[in-house]
Design an enzyme around this catalytic site. Structure first.
Site, PDB file in Angstrom:
ATOM      1  N   ASP A  83       0.865  -1.176   0.000  1.00 30.81           N
ATOM      2  CA  ASP A  83       0.000   0.000   0.000  1.00 30.81           C
ATOM      3  C   ASP A  83       0.905   1.231   0.000  1.00 30.81           C
ATOM      4  O   ASP A  83       2.132   1.131   0.047  1.00 30.81           O
ATOM      5  CB  ASP A  83      -0.969  -0.021   1.197  1.00 30.81           C
ATOM      6  CG  ASP A  83      -2.202   0.845   0.917  1.00 30.81           C
ATOM      7  OD1 ASP A  83      -2.147   1.683  -0.011  1.00 30.81           O
ATOM      8  OD2 ASP A  83      -3.225   0.706   1.614  1.00 30.81           O
TER       9      ASP A  83
HETATM   10  C1  NOJ Z   1      -4.018   3.931   0.056  1.00 24.18           C
HETATM   11  C2  NOJ Z   1      -5.205   3.036   0.230  1.00 24.18           C
HETATM   12  O1  NOJ Z   1      -5.136   2.370   1.463  1.00 24.18           O
HETATM   13  C3  NOJ Z   1      -5.375   2.021  -0.882  1.00 24.18           C
HETATM   14  O2  NOJ Z   1      -6.602   1.395  -0.721  1.00 24.18           O
HETATM   15  C4  NOJ Z   1      -5.265   2.673  -2.220  1.00 24.18           C
HETATM   16  O3  NOJ Z   1      -5.446   1.719  -3.225  1.00 24.18           O
HETATM   17  C5  NOJ Z   1      -3.918   3.353  -2.330  1.00 24.18           C
HETATM   18  N1  NOJ Z   1      -3.823   4.375  -1.323  1.00 24.18           N
HETATM   19  C6  NOJ Z   1      -3.695   3.965  -3.706  1.00 24.18           C
HETATM   20  O4  NOJ Z   1      -4.510   5.043  -3.904  1.00 24.18           O
END
Ligand code: NOJ
Length: 745
Positions: free
Chosen positions: A287
């Protein structure tokens, strides 16, 4: 030799030896192609493939990367996200393909969570439809619109089971139940990926957030997660597994730790469970900056060490930490990681690029004509409307002066439409609305006016989502007083749920509660349409407002869908996928709880209870009314006992005893009465949709086998234990009829 292979390989691409119509044999061929590309790559080129950077067209995390065009040209990027639109994507793909030595195309990712431009209901709302076909179709169309805008990778489905509505991200998932959540996970993967990723309308999916991100202590975003291995395996893991079994292309590791080990550096999770036990062969992406966050967790000593831990755990691609780009080479020199590990990760990334048809045609999803034709097409809008209607849950429709307010009679002349969501476009789109275009949203005011041009529908905002300003109350009250009925469109704004939006109080935000109390004083009949990204504590509403709908945030066609439900053109059929607590103190509250040694007995203080609140939720899991009523009778089991190889048929009748035709979602629950470890008081094991005309009765049946009775026993074996079971059927997790059977030795 290397040069010759390079020439051969490049000519394969140039002369368009296409990978279309992939079948199993061509997957093997992909492996050969992947190996041949890999054999040409330098270490720097390999490390570049493992780097995912954010573009600057959206911001979905704490930092951005300003240098990404240069990095792409220099081969330091394997994939990019937060860039979209055919022109922008073409430009970046050209940078990669025309400037890098091996012309390896980029992946273009984005959070297409509930539509790209045409926005469908937020996932929590759409899950309330319990309609797998419709959910799959929304995903399919979201993929179609997103790919028509150049994308080839979505960071969805989000399948985190969530039992704490304070957590803002419950909006993005399918609620509290593992069985339903697993089916929805599968439907979404099928919808996004179709049968063949080489089809230009398909998009690679990414199941997230692996794992158990939905269980942060206190519902506070990014907080620690800890739970027993049994709960982890039984409740939280299955939806990810369902996505893997459905062929999801990628997995995103989560921010949280579990049992003291952050998931992004968790070998047990990313290698043992995911690859060895489940056989996942796609790639795992971190993430946003979760690789370098291993340092904050107190798991890695510094950024370099975080890269070592992540790669060794089985994390293939680094999102926005720049740790792999900065340190993998050094780590290799120091012998902390091996080239074999890097190669494996690179192969997984290249494999997806082949599967997506990008080597054969890097511009496969880059087509100006399609972008124009597909974006906001009729097909999109129809699905947005159909899905929005199915997602609406009727929470109550009590008598008001001896009559029900809903469905609304078209002859009611004067309607006061009040609330911050009544004439609002932006917030109806819901959180994570990608490139949703607010100008296309049908507001509730517009929806109602179009539905019944003869009524006089006037609007007053009354209150905002935040702050203490009550200056709008008077106008709203005056409007209410001169109207025949009040419809209140209340709830949360787009910022009040989703990522980084946990709330410690989940009542109506701002002064909306006070506004409702003021409006109630007018004595006029009131209908409340509650729109939010989570269950809210609305006990006061339940006692004082006769009719209440829960309508999530429904997207582009929200206003039309809500108007059709209010006027009875569509009979609501949604069922809650998350328990509505009465108050914050009841959280976590979920239907499949344990009985305890002192189950609740009224008036017995030494049983499990609060002294200041009932135990029961306000509205239970699976709950939702209709404008008609259904009765459940005549529950019969094909046998009173079954052997391990037998099937058990459970049959019952549902009758529509009301005046409207309508759809019911019949639910099947099971309780294992005695186990080597205690079992929940109920577990959902099946559901069926039944459409009935007034007075019509239908027989419904479910078939179960011992597979449906399995759980992790005292020795952590996944088995069905002989003994007595209870079977329940009904329209929600509380109002059920039941019977018994036994599983024999
Ligand atoms: C953080 C989020 O937790 C995740 O769900 C998302 O896909 C990513 N950012 C990318 O935007």
């Amino acid at each position: 030799m290397k040069k010759l292979t390079l020439i051969l390989f490049t000519s394969l691409i140039l002369f368009g030896i296409s990978c279309s119509k992939l079948n199993n044999r061509s997957i093997d061929k992909i492996d050969i192609k992947v190996d041949s590309v890999l054999s040409l790559m330098t270490l720097d080129e390999k490390i570049g493939q493992l780097n995912l950077v954010a573009g600057n067209m959206d911001q979905t995390g704490p930092n951005t990367n300003k240098e990404y065009e240069k990095d792409i040209k220099d081969g330091r990027v394997g994939a990019i996200f937060n860039v979209f639109g055919v022109d922008n994507i073409r430009k970046l793909q050209e940078l990669a393909v025309n400037n890098t030595r091996l012309r390896i195309p980029l992946l273009f990712g984005y959070d297409v969570i509930h539509g790209f431009k045409t926005i469908f209901p937020i996932p929590l709302a759409e899950a309330c439809s319990w309609n797998l076909e419709s959910i799959e179709n929304s995903a399919r169309l979201a993929a179609k619109e997103a790919t028509a805008n150049g994308l080839n990778w979505t960071f969805d489905p989000m399948v985190d089971i969530a039992r704490d509505p304070r957590w803002g991200r419950v909006a993005e998932g399918s609620g509290e139940d593992t069985y339903l959540g697993s089916l929805i996970a599968k439907a979404k993967v099928k919808g996004f990926q179709g049968d063949n990723l080489n089809d230009p309308y398909t998009i690679a999916a990414c199941v997230k957030h692996f794992a158990a991100y939905g269980a942060p202590f206190g519902g506070r975003e990014y907080n620690t997660v800890d739970m027993s291995e049994r709960v982890f395996r039984e409740t939280y893991l299955p939806p990810y597994k369902a996505a893997i079994d459905a062929g999801v292309a990628t997995v995103m590791s989560s921010f949280n730790e579990i049992d003291g080990v952050p998931c992004t550096g968790n070998k047990q999770l990313l290698t043992k469970i995911l690859r060895n036990d489940w056989g996942f062969d796609g790639f795992v992406v971190s993430d946003f900056t979760s690789v370098k966050e291993l340092v904050n967790h107190g798991y890695a000593s510094d950024e370099k060490n975080s890269g070592e831990l992540a790669l060794n755990a089985g994390l293939d691609m680094d999102m926005m930490s720049n740790v792999y780009s900065n340190y993998l080479k050094k780590l290799l020199d120091e012998g902390k990681v091996t080239e074999k590990q890097i190669n494996e990760s690179v192969k997984r990334v290249l494999k997806l690029k082949f599967k997506l048809g990008l080597f054969a045609n890097p511009y496969l999803r880059i087509d100006d004509q399609k972008e124009k034709e597909i974006t906001f097409s009729k097909e999109m809008m129809n699905q947005a409307l159909s899905s929005a209607k199915k997602s609406i849950v009727l929470l109550q429709n009590n008598d008001y002066k001896g009559k029900k307010l809903l469905p609304l009679s078209k002859s009611i002349k004067r309607i006061a439409l009040i609330g911050p969501l009544a004439n609002n476009k932006v917030d109806l789109l819901g959180c994570w609305n990608a490139q949703g275009d607010a100008s296309k949203v049908i507001t509730i005011l517009e929806g109602l006016k179009a539905n019944n041009p003869n009524a006089i529908i006037e609007y007053a905002k009354g209150a905002d989502f935040v702050g203490t300003d009550e200056s709008g109350f008077n106008l709203a009250k005056n409007l209410a007083l001169k109207s025949d009925i009040i419809i209140c469109a209340i709830g949360e704004s787009i910022e009040q749920n989703g990522e980084a939006a946990s709330r410690s109080d989940i009542g109506l935000p701002g002064v909306q509660q006070k506004l409702m109390e003021e409006l109630a004083k007018t004595g006029k009949p009131i209908i409340a349409v509650v729109m939010a990204g989570r269950p809210l504590t609305i006990e006061w509403l339940s006692k004082n407002i006769p009719s209440i709908l829960f309508a999530g945030h429904l997207g582009t066609m929200a206003g039309k869908a809500i108007a059709e439900v209010l006027y009875g053109d569509y009979n609501p059929s949604g069922k809650l996928v998350m328990t509505f607590p009465r108050n914050i103190g009841q959280i976590p509250i979920f239907y499949n709880a344990k009985n305890t040694g002192r189950p609740f007995i009224a008036n017995d203080p030494y049983t499990t209870r609060y002294i200041d609140s009932p135990n029961e939720p306000l509205y239970p899991f699976g709950y939702g009314l209709s404008y008609t009523s259904f009765t459940y009778t005549d529950l019969r089991l094909s046998k009173s006992s079954i052997n391990h190889n037998d099937t058990l048929k459970i049959t019952f009748s549902i009758k529509n005893i009301g005046k409207f035709e309508g759809e019911e979602t019949a639910q099947l629950y099971i309780r294992d009465l005695v186990g080597s470890v205690t079992r929940p008081v109920k577990e959902l094991k099946g559901f069926k949709k039944v459409f009935l005309k007034p007075e019509e009765q239908k027989e419904v049946s479910f078939t179960i086998t011992q597979n449906d009775l399995r759980f992790y026993d005292a020795n952590m074996n996944f088995v069905a234990e002989p003994g007595k079971f209870k079977v329940f059927v009904g329209g929600n997790s509380m109002d059920l009829i039941d019977s018994n059977f036994e599983l024999l030795n």
